[in-house]
Design a protein around this motif. Sequence first.
Motif, short mmCIF file in Angstrom:
data_model
loop_
_atom_site.label_atom_id
_atom_site.label_comp_id
_atom_site.label_asym_id
_atom_site.label_seq_id
_atom_site.Cartn_x
_atom_site.Cartn_y
_atom_site.Cartn_z
N ASP A 1 -6.03 -1.06 -4.53
CA ASP A 1 -5.38 -1.58 -3.42
C ASP A 1 -6.38 -2.89 -3.04
N GLU A 2 -6.00 -3.97 -3.22
CA GLU A 2 -7.09 -5.19 -2.74
C GLU A 2 -8.44 -4.87 -3.44
N GLN B 1 -7.81 0.46 -0.08
CA GLN B 1 -8.07 -0.78 0.55
C GLN B 1 -9.15 -0.78 1.33
N SER C 1 0.84 -1.21 0.09
CA SER C 1 -0.04 -0.08 0.00
C SER C 1 0.63 1.08 0.19
MG LIG Z 1 -1.88 -2.79 2.27
#
Ligand SMILES: [Mg+2]
Length: 304
Positions: free
Chosen positions: A169-170, A90, A54
Amino acid sequence: MTTTTNQADHLLISQVSIDFPTPQGPYRALDKVNLRINKGEFVSIIGHSGCGKSTVLNIVAGLYKATEGGVILDGREVDEPGPERAVVFQNHSLLPWLTAYENVELAVKQVFKGKKSKAEMKAWIEHNLHLVHMDHAMHKRPDEISGGMKQRVGIARALAMEPQVLLLDEPFGALDALTRAHLQDSMMEIQADLGNTVIMITHDVDEAVLLSDRIVMMTNGPAASVGEILEVNLPRPRNRVEMAELPEYIRCRHAVLKFLYERHGRKEEVAAPASQADATADDGESEPERGNVVALKAASAKAA
Ligand SMILES: [Mg+2]
Ligand SMILES: Nc1ncnc2c1ncn2[C@@H]1O[C@H](COP(=O)(O)OP(=O)(O)OP(=O)(O)O)[C@@H](O)[C@H]1O
């Protein structure tokens, strides 16, 4: 097959290191991260929890400043956030007092003011919410929808900005299996259409192989860096069922697992394969995979 060949240096991450201040002194999270990304390339970043994925993304987004080195996009140094680099965070990050529609509208107005009429903007916002299957709830506020739905609105908001670089992010971690598969497919189609550059963080090995032109595998922190870069030479468009049986798919999958488990092993930290998570998924929130990732993060925090 990799779709881009001659456009290296579109996005350059050069000698990036970052120190975070802590009571014990500076903590070097990243050390000399180097990466050249071509225009239109789809790059995934994979690595154990807490290694600095991240942080890399936040530096490219212009939200964090590297202590040393820097990021260059089309010849210009990145030193602040910009609409040409949209981020899906995220942890979904919608404005809580605005509806799903209004959250997307805010971004669309920022990018397309003066370029699209009011009616065109409305159609564009609705189109993007439709892409993520949010038609039915577009006038609900974040506290009225599930975590997975919030994540989908975040993705719609980013896509609606038609960014040159999409930073994810994910993005699919909190989604049920069907929605995740649908959005992965949409993401591949959208990227083929728009030709934008994508950097995606994921914990899911299959997702990384299916979507990426290259997979960047990071070493463990502190002072994390790029460990290995794997080229995924699968033809596009990619159909998940057909791909899964190809020797190249299996080769890539093995290479990533080997890196994560054997070479930089922290076995307890790698998320369960998607197929396990799929079994009990419902619409939206924490399936086993998510739970596993959260547990892994807790384990890693403890270890740190
Ligand atoms: Mg992360
Ligand atoms: N703002 C900050 N201040 C201090 N330390 C930070 C900060 N942001 C990140 N870190 C530390 O830097 C390291 C990398 O964090 P980062 O969030 O980038 O990891 P990650 O690979 O994204 O992990 P995860 O997979 O759990 O999301 C961690 O040790 C984290 O604690």
